[in-house]
Design an enzyme around this catalytic site. Sequence first.
Site, mmCIF file in Angstrom:
data_model
loop_
_atom_site.group_PDB
_atom_site.id
_atom_site.type_symbol
_atom_site.label_atom_id
_atom_site.label_comp_id
_atom_site.label_asym_id
_atom_site.label_seq_id
_atom_site.Cartn_x
_atom_site.Cartn_y
_atom_site.Cartn_z
ATOM 1 N N GLY A 69 30.913 -21.683 86.619
ATOM 2 C CA GLY A 69 30.441 -22.046 85.274
ATOM 3 C C GLY A 69 30.427 -23.554 85.169
ATOM 4 N N SER A 70 29.304 -24.162 85.538
ATOM 5 C CA SER A 70 29.265 -25.639 85.528
ATOM 6 C C SER A 70 28.553 -26.127 84.272
ATOM 7 C CB SER A 70 28.598 -26.169 86.785
ATOM 8 O OG SER A 70 27.250 -25.770 86.817
ATOM 9 N N GLY A 71 29.010 -25.619 83.136
ATOM 10 C CA GLY A 71 28.505 -26.089 81.849
ATOM 11 C C GLY A 71 29.292 -27.293 81.392
ATOM 12 N N ARG A 72 29.363 -27.442 80.079
ATOM 13 C CA ARG A 72 30.033 -28.633 79.522
ATOM 14 C C ARG A 72 31.492 -28.706 79.929
ATOM 15 N NH1 ARG A 72 26.816 -27.547 74.347
ATOM 16 N NH2 ARG A 72 25.359 -29.274 74.271
ATOM 17 N N GLY A 103 33.137 -26.802 82.361
ATOM 18 C CA GLY A 103 33.323 -26.739 83.814
ATOM 19 C C GLY A 103 33.137 -28.092 84.476
ATOM 20 N N ASN A 127 31.067 -12.105 77.259
ATOM 21 C CA ASN A 127 31.808 -12.755 78.351
ATOM 22 C C ASN A 127 32.662 -11.808 79.205
ATOM 23 O OD1 ASN A 127 30.628 -15.121 77.641
ATOM 24 N ND2 ASN A 127 32.404 -15.973 76.580
ATOM 25 N N VAL A 187 39.320 -19.907 81.608
ATOM 26 C CA VAL A 187 39.090 -20.830 80.490
ATOM 27 C C VAL A 187 38.154 -20.179 79.460
ATOM 28 C CG1 VAL A 187 38.292 -23.145 79.856
ATOM 29 C CG2 VAL A 187 39.334 -22.772 82.087
ATOM 30 N N ASN A 237 36.317 -18.059 76.757
ATOM 31 C CA ASN A 237 36.865 -17.370 75.580
ATOM 32 C C ASN A 237 36.261 -15.991 75.352
ATOM 33 O OD1 ASN A 237 38.835 -19.029 74.352
ATOM 34 N ND2 ASN A 237 37.239 -20.491 73.780
ATOM 35 N N HIS A 281 45.106 -18.001 71.676
ATOM 36 C CA HIS A 281 44.211 -19.145 71.480
ATOM 37 C C HIS A 281 43.155 -18.681 70.479
ATOM 38 C CE1 HIS A 281 41.768 -22.630 72.066
ATOM 39 N NE2 HIS A 281 40.794 -21.975 72.667
HETATM 40 P P1 NAD Z 1 28.271 -23.953 78.486
HETATM 41 O O1 NAD Z 1 27.232 -23.067 77.891
HETATM 42 O O2 NAD Z 1 28.067 -25.419 78.464
HETATM 43 O O3 NAD Z 1 28.524 -23.520 79.997
HETATM 44 C C1 NAD Z 1 28.640 -22.203 80.421
HETATM 45 C C2 NAD Z 1 28.059 -22.129 81.826
HETATM 46 O O4 NAD Z 1 28.290 -20.828 82.359
HETATM 47 C C3 NAD Z 1 26.529 -22.353 81.860
HETATM 48 O O5 NAD Z 1 26.237 -23.406 82.773
HETATM 49 C C4 NAD Z 1 25.973 -21.021 82.352
HETATM 50 O O6 NAD Z 1 24.790 -21.155 83.135
HETATM 51 C C5 NAD Z 1 27.152 -20.498 83.164
HETATM 52 N N1 NAD Z 1 27.156 -19.066 83.425
HETATM 53 C C6 NAD Z 1 26.882 -18.048 82.574
HETATM 54 N N2 NAD Z 1 27.024 -16.868 83.217
HETATM 55 C C7 NAD Z 1 27.419 -17.147 84.485
HETATM 56 C C8 NAD Z 1 27.743 -16.354 85.625
HETATM 57 N N3 NAD Z 1 27.684 -15.027 85.590
HETATM 58 N N4 NAD Z 1 28.121 -16.976 86.767
HETATM 59 C C9 NAD Z 1 28.172 -18.334 86.815
HETATM 60 N N5 NAD Z 1 27.878 -19.132 85.765
HETATM 61 C C10 NAD Z 1 27.499 -18.544 84.622
HETATM 62 O O7 NAD Z 1 29.653 -23.585 77.766
HETATM 63 P P2 NAD Z 1 31.001 -24.456 77.733
HETATM 64 O O8 NAD Z 1 31.021 -25.292 76.525
HETATM 65 O O9 NAD Z 1 31.194 -25.085 79.079
HETATM 66 O O10 NAD Z 1 32.095 -23.297 77.498
HETATM 67 C C11 NAD Z 1 32.381 -22.359 78.517
HETATM 68 C C12 NAD Z 1 33.428 -21.364 78.045
HETATM 69 O O11 NAD Z 1 34.684 -22.034 77.890
HETATM 70 C C13 NAD Z 1 33.124 -20.747 76.663
HETATM 71 O O12 NAD Z 1 33.438 -19.366 76.676
HETATM 72 C C14 NAD Z 1 34.036 -21.502 75.725
HETATM 73 O O13 NAD Z 1 34.335 -20.776 74.566
HETATM 74 C C15 NAD Z 1 35.240 -21.691 76.620
HETATM 75 N N6 NAD Z 1 36.188 -22.720 76.196
HETATM 76 C C16 NAD Z 1 37.509 -22.409 76.264
HETATM 77 C C17 NAD Z 1 38.456 -23.325 75.883
HETATM 78 C C18 NAD Z 1 39.937 -22.948 75.935
HETATM 79 O O14 NAD Z 1 40.778 -23.687 75.433
HETATM 80 N N7 NAD Z 1 40.265 -21.822 76.551
HETATM 81 C C19 NAD Z 1 38.068 -24.594 75.412
HETATM 82 C C20 NAD Z 1 36.713 -24.889 75.367
HETATM 83 C C21 NAD Z 1 35.769 -23.944 75.785
#
Ligand code: NAD
Length: 317
Positions: free
Chosen positions: A9-12, A14, A95, A118, A120, A175
């Site tokens: 998950g290389s989003g924001r 990751g 998720n 990580v 949610n 959380h």
């Molecule tokens: P984001 O949308 O920027 O990134 C998510 C990434 O996951 C995307 O790049 C997407 O292409 C990828 N993805 C989706 N399905 C996939 C799969 N099957 N295999 C590989 N990659 C896949 O989101 P974000 O802001 O990076 O948030 C990610 C998660 O982290 C969310 O669920 C968010 O709620 C959670 N989060 C948790 C905490 C915490 O304290 N636990 C804090 C912040 C965010």
Amino acid sequence: MVPLVTIVGSGRVGTEIAKHILINDLADVVLIDIDPNKVRGEALDLTHMVAMLGIDRDVKPSTDYRDMSGSDVVVISAGIPRSPGMTREQLIYSNAGIVYNICKSISEYCPKAVVIIVTNPVDALTFIAWKATGFERERVMGFGSMLDSARMRSVIAKKLGVRVSKVSALVMGEHGEAMVCMFRYSYVDGTPVIALLSSEDMEEIRRTVRGLGAEIIRLRGYSSTHAPGVGVAMLVRAVLRDEKRVYPVTAILDGEYGYRGIPLAVPAVIGRRGIEKIIELELTDDERKELEQAAKKIVETIKQALPPELCADIALA
Ligand code: NAD
């Protein structure tokens, strides 16, 4: 052997985690995402970042779970984040399947890794990850209440007009809205904060801390990234360097606090084997009740996502 961390998950979030792992020279990184262009772009940018700093670390982009092979730690930050007005629990429907499938691949390609969730709702998904990997409970943990504890630390410091570095704060349970702010186990330079705050102050701090995640989304349109990025990297460092640090992570309880087979955020010693010890704090009746509410809420969320046979051994106290 060069330490290796895979982030799925290389989003924001990751990429923030990857950034801090690299800046702190902790490990080489494999970045996995379903979006091939995005993951290659992020990996290139991070590669240039380490070049800028002169740090000899590799960043490998991939869309293939086989590339996680040999990882010491796998972090899961894949999935959907909250949009304005959403609760974390509502994310379970999208998720749970994503995390379940990623964990099946972890057990196939990385059977010895420590797994950090990580995505949610993090507590419920830690349970699903534990089931899907089949790993011993010590090797599957959620980022838990680390972010909430940092938020509580920041809010207490502001309220008391003291330096944040002098404050330690603890949040346990969930959380989410049912988080438990543990004022009795929070301190300013060794002085318990309960000696410094009125009950009205504590109620206000509790309310503020609970709402901060949603407040960030309301203000800037997407959820927190900087604090979880650095926090997860701290957790990764504690594992890779066998630091034996105490962090409030989501752990699958096995009798601790009176629960068995339930994921709950609790303080734990983190080292090379993952969760090496769960610390059982003495609780007042009120704290125990609050923890019970958190546990109930997490169990409800899990039951929404999992078939009954996989929930069979979940038991509340
Ligand atoms: P984001 O949308 O920027 O990134 C998510 C990434 O996951 C995307 O790049 C997407 O292409 C990828 N993805 C989706 N399905 C996939 C799969 N099957 N295999 C590989 N990659 C896949 O989101 P974000 O802001 O990076 O948030 C990610 C998660 O982290 C969310 O669920 C968010 O709620 C959670 N989060 C948790 C905490 C915490 O304290 N636990 C804090 C912040 C965010």
